[in-house]
Scaffold this motif. Structure first.
Motif, mmCIF file in Angstrom:
data_model
loop_
_atom_site.group_PDB
_atom_site.id
_atom_site.type_symbol
_atom_site.label_atom_id
_atom_site.label_comp_id
_atom_site.label_asym_id
_atom_site.label_seq_id
_atom_site.Cartn_x
_atom_site.Cartn_y
_atom_site.Cartn_z
ATOM 1 N N PRO A 128 5.800 13.373 23.066
ATOM 2 C CA PRO A 128 4.997 12.675 24.081
ATOM 3 C C PRO A 128 3.593 12.242 23.618
ATOM 4 N N ARG A 129 3.054 12.870 22.573
ATOM 5 C CA ARG A 129 1.721 12.498 22.127
ATOM 6 C C ARG A 129 1.845 11.651 20.875
ATOM 7 N N ARG A 130 0.760 10.992 20.528
ATOM 8 C CA ARG A 130 0.839 10.182 19.306
ATOM 9 C C ARG A 130 -0.496 10.196 18.548
ATOM 10 N N ALA A 131 -1.108 11.381 18.514
ATOM 11 C CA ALA A 131 -2.343 11.558 17.743
ATOM 12 C C ALA A 131 -2.051 11.366 16.261
ATOM 13 N N ALA A 132 -3.043 10.867 15.522
ATOM 14 C CA ALA A 132 -2.823 10.627 14.099
ATOM 15 C C ALA A 132 -4.132 10.702 13.334
ATOM 16 N N ALA A 133 -3.992 10.989 12.042
ATOM 17 C CA ALA A 133 -5.136 10.977 11.130
ATOM 18 C C ALA A 133 -4.698 10.310 9.840
ATOM 19 N N GLY A 134 -5.656 9.753 9.107
ATOM 20 C CA GLY A 134 -5.313 9.082 7.850
ATOM 21 C C GLY A 134 -6.404 9.242 6.809
ATOM 22 N N VAL A 135 -5.990 9.266 5.555
ATOM 23 C CA VAL A 135 -6.917 9.271 4.431
ATOM 24 C C VAL A 135 -6.477 8.135 3.510
ATOM 25 N N PHE A 136 -7.452 7.353 3.062
ATOM 26 C CA PHE A 136 -7.112 6.157 2.288
ATOM 27 C C PHE A 136 -7.798 6.172 0.928
ATOM 28 N N ARG B 41 -12.614 0.547 -4.138
ATOM 29 C CA ARG B 41 -13.289 -0.475 -3.326
ATOM 30 C C ARG B 41 -12.486 -1.761 -3.238
ATOM 31 N N VAL B 42 -11.511 -1.906 -4.127
ATOM 32 C CA VAL B 42 -10.573 -3.024 -3.994
ATOM 33 C C VAL B 42 -9.367 -2.476 -3.235
ATOM 34 N N LYS B 43 -9.329 -2.758 -1.940
ATOM 35 C CA LYS B 43 -8.309 -2.163 -1.076
ATOM 36 C C LYS B 43 -7.259 -3.208 -0.735
ATOM 37 N N ALA B 44 -6.004 -2.791 -0.734
ATOM 38 C CA ALA B 44 -4.918 -3.689 -0.361
ATOM 39 C C ALA B 44 -4.999 -4.018 1.129
ATOM 40 N N ALA B 45 -4.384 -5.141 1.503
ATOM 41 C CA ALA B 45 -4.372 -5.569 2.906
ATOM 42 C C ALA B 45 -3.857 -4.479 3.840
ATOM 43 N N PRO B 46 -2.747 -3.792 3.520
ATOM 44 C CA PRO B 46 -2.270 -2.763 4.449
ATOM 45 C C PRO B 46 -3.258 -1.608 4.627
ATOM 46 N N VAL B 47 -4.058 -1.331 3.599
ATOM 47 C CA VAL B 47 -5.071 -0.278 3.753
ATOM 48 C C VAL B 47 -6.152 -0.743 4.721
ATOM 49 N N LEU B 48 -6.596 -1.985 4.544
ATOM 50 C CA LEU B 48 -7.630 -2.513 5.445
ATOM 51 C C LEU B 48 -7.123 -2.505 6.893
ATOM 52 N N TRP B 49 -5.866 -2.879 7.087
ATOM 53 C CA TRP B 49 -5.272 -2.880 8.424
ATOM 54 C C TRP B 49 -5.156 -1.460 8.970
ATOM 55 N N SER B 50 -4.580 -0.573 8.180
ATOM 56 C CA SER B 50 -4.295 0.775 8.684
ATOM 57 C C SER B 50 -5.583 1.559 8.950
ATOM 58 N N GLU B 51 -6.634 1.285 8.202
ATOM 59 C CA GLU B 51 -7.914 1.934 8.507
ATOM 60 C C GLU B 51 -8.361 1.581 9.928
ATOM 61 N N GLN B 52 -8.137 0.327 10.319
ATOM 62 C CA GLN B 52 -8.477 -0.073 11.695
ATOM 63 C C GLN B 52 -7.592 0.653 12.702
ATOM 64 N N VAL B 53 -6.302 0.738 12.396
ATOM 65 C CA VAL B 53 -5.372 1.420 13.298
ATOM 66 C C VAL B 53 -5.804 2.878 13.487
ATOM 67 N N THR C 227 -5.084 0.795 -5.378
ATOM 68 C CA THR C 227 -5.655 0.017 -4.276
ATOM 69 C C THR C 227 -4.963 0.303 -2.962
ATOM 70 N N ASN C 228 -3.911 1.133 -2.978
ATOM 71 C CA ASN C 228 -3.025 1.233 -1.817
ATOM 72 C C ASN C 228 -2.835 2.631 -1.252
ATOM 73 N N ASP C 229 -3.449 3.634 -1.871
ATOM 74 C CA ASP C 229 -3.146 5.008 -1.479
ATOM 75 C C ASP C 229 -3.409 5.276 -0.018
ATOM 76 N N THR C 230 -2.436 5.927 0.586
ATOM 77 C CA THR C 230 -2.533 6.241 2.010
ATOM 78 C C THR C 230 -1.825 7.560 2.284
ATOM 79 N N VAL C 231 -2.479 8.426 3.033
ATOM 80 C CA VAL C 231 -1.844 9.651 3.523
ATOM 81 C C VAL C 231 -2.032 9.676 5.034
ATOM 82 N N LEU C 232 -0.928 9.704 5.751
ATOM 83 C CA LEU C 232 -0.984 9.697 7.212
ATOM 84 C C LEU C 232 -0.378 10.982 7.766
ATOM 85 N N LEU C 233 -0.932 11.446 8.856
ATOM 86 C CA LEU C 233 -0.407 12.629 9.551
ATOM 87 C C LEU C 233 -0.272 12.285 11.029
ATOM 88 N N LEU C 234 0.966 12.342 11.507
ATOM 89 C CA LEU C 234 1.270 11.958 12.892
ATOM 90 C C LEU C 234 1.716 13.199 13.670
#
Lengths: 383, 383
Positions: B34-42, B46-58, B218-225
């Motif tokens: 029922p919940r959808r809390a999340a955290a992310g580390v990117f 400094r040269v970040k891929a488009a999905p990183v720039l997007w997901s940081e906003q998310v 440029t793309n590293d992402t760690v997400l926790l949902l």
């Protein structure tokens, strides 16, 4: 010609038996004056070999009568006994030449953590002293080789005076210098202070910008000895330029002989806000293993250039970065530029230009590709 | 089990045709609440891929409903069009799931500087949405592989709640993370802020201390949902420890699958004045190409360890350094210690301990050896 191209110097290179394979391993360079001003630049590694600790003390006096160099052992991480061995080497050299030991610089190169075979080295000093010659520069250059495939010398002659020298080094080349021994000589009449200024200015833009594998040695030493025997005191700027030219030539020879390399890579940073930024970015690109592998594979992988730039603190905006490889601007404004298929990478020299679009400063760092041969050479035996 | 070990999650992994070889290349992870809390580390590049720039906003919103991941293209250095493509991917995913796009994180991995084939990717999103399953975690983990030889998953179950996840990455592992995509899920009922604290604390001592080749992506992402579907809110320290355990396990799997590696090297720094000193020294040792070659050759070349330590700013005295390799103290007080012949290096894991004798702080960095296979893998084709 090497260190005996300038008048007032004699040199020798012999096989003292330090190397088990019987190759030449001991060199001696003597300044016969009338002057004996000297300058030195040493490794910035905080773990310094005994000969570096000794020679730093010698150079503090601003005068050097002789330099004794050995390959076949670095005498680094060898404790108080190692320092005693360096001291004994200087004393033996001084005795053989009738000079003071405090004017004898010592350089060593080879495996770290092994004591030198002094029973071979000390008689070798006597033998070398007996073979000193005004034509001995070439032999001295050969005796300091370790994994070098060729010996390296360079000479610049100006109006009545000369700067010449020799260098060894094939791996561990890095900013702050790295297992690299260089002895430069000149017959110009220059005092210790301007010698020091000329040497530091030259190494800052030459040896310090040669980065083979990012590794920094415990033994790096660059010495400049002036005999004054030409009787000419050149204009300081002209002299500094001659020293820089010799250092630049020797630095290029080091890169061309880097362990296992198949490509020489010129990393030119343009449009930087400061020279420090340009150097930081250039080093980051030059040290990127993935890029160095790509260049080995003749793959103009500019994404790895941007990825390396992105790890620095330099002033830039990612969407203004431009990268050219061998004249083709494969990356424009941080994205895809000209067709990468246009890049011709068949030749040994590869030229990477990164334009940060953040100013007008520039710097060039030389490196080489990362190859399976490098791995073999550095894993097959201790060095 | 992977990302579907925790309750409240479904996942899928399919072949959308992004990879030319037809292998799976698109994964979808959905949080059914029922919940959808999340955290992310990117990535800190400094040269970040488009999905990183997007997901940081998310992630700034602290809520994630779904993560869509593709291999076969990094969508980095692709300019405004690349960002539009990421946005369109999030919108398509949101549409297929009936969620808002601002809660859809996007991750990409593959070659830099190439636009994604959106004509294949967008229909792939629909197909993946149609195959979502509570048993889909394994398939999702397989679909995010690039040069990985195996897929990586990990699960920790505590009293009534679970943390699980998947990771991809085989090269470009470096501090600040590096081409590494990680999605962790939990059914614990944890808010976004403690999730963020737990994730940052875990990555700091796990993924951030895994350094395969010093290169940062440029793309590293760690997400926790967090779905909250277990109804259990664990003690914060206990939860953080579970997250750390999963991150640690996945980080170890990344190192064991590093490109071309034949040795896993644990670099343990002891006796540091500060933890920062320990980490700086550990990274310097872990990034030393010459040492990494020596380890490949099963040569306990401790001089290269000291040489690497000497390039750092950490507090230490050269003549107090001690180094052990596989339990043998080959360097004591900066000089020769026990017989290096005693060091047994036949096994895959190599344990280097460097004692700085300057304090009580410690840090462990994991790396691997440098091999000809690494060079081949990174020079034979673009990646």
């Amino acid at each position: 010609m090497s260190v005996t191209a300038a008048k007032g110097f004699r040199a020798a290179g012999i096989a003292a038996g330090i190397k088990q394979n019987g190759n030449p391993d001991l060199a001696l360079v003597v300044n016969d004056g009338p002057r004996r001003a000297a300058a030195g630049v040493f490794t910035s590694n905080r773990v310094k070999a005994a000969p570096v600790l000794w020679s730093e003390q010698v150079l503090a006096g601003g005068q050097v009568s002789a330099v004794v160099l050995n390959s076949g052992g670095a005498n680094a991480c060898t404790g108080p006994k190692g320092f005693q061995d360096t001291h004994a080497t200087a004393e033996r050299t001084a005795g053989a030449l009738g000079r003071g030991a405090i004017e004898v610089a010592v350089c060593s190169t080879g495996l770290i953590g092994v004591l030198l075979p002094m029973d071979k080295l000390l008689p070798g000093v006597d033998a070398a002293a007996g073979q000193l010659s005004e034509h001995g520069g070439e032999k001295a250059a050969i005796a300091i080789k370790t994994t070098d495939t060729v010996h390296k010398t360079s000479v610049v002659t100006r109006d009545g005076w000369t700067v010449g020298g020799m260098a060894k080094g094939a791996g561990m080349l890095a900013p702050g210098l790295a297992t690299m021994l260089v002895v430069l000589t000149t017959d110009a009449a220059v005092d210790a202070e301007p010698l020091d200024r000329a040497l530091r200015a030259a190494t800052r833009v030459t040896f310090d910008r040669v980065d083979s594998d990012g590794c920094m040695s415990t033994n790096d030493t660059v010495l400049l000895l002036a005999s004054g025997s030409s009787g000419v005191t050149p204009d300081e700027a002209e002299f500094a330029e001659a020293v820089r030219a010799v250092c630049d030539d020797l630095g290029q020879q080091l890169i061309r002989d880097a362990e296992g390399a198949s490509k020489d890579i010129k990393v030119e940073i343009r449009g930087a806000a400061t020279e420090d930024d340009a150097v930081e970015v250039g080093r980051s690109v030059a040290r990127n293993n993935l890029l160095k592998c790509a260049i080995h594979g003749e793959d103009p992988n500019w994404g790895r250039v941007l990825s390396a730039i992105g790890t620095t603190r330099a002033a830039f905006e990612p969407d203004r970065l431009n990268v050219a490889i061998n004249g083709v601007w494969v990356c424009k404004n941080g994205g895809v530029g000209e067709d990468r298929e246009k890049v011709d990478m068949r030749y040994r020299e590869v030229h990477i230009v990164a334009d940060l679009a953040a100013g007008t400063e520039t710097a060039t760092i030389w490196t080489n590709d990362l190859t399976a041969d490098y791995v073999h050479e550095n894993s097959a035996y201790s060095s």
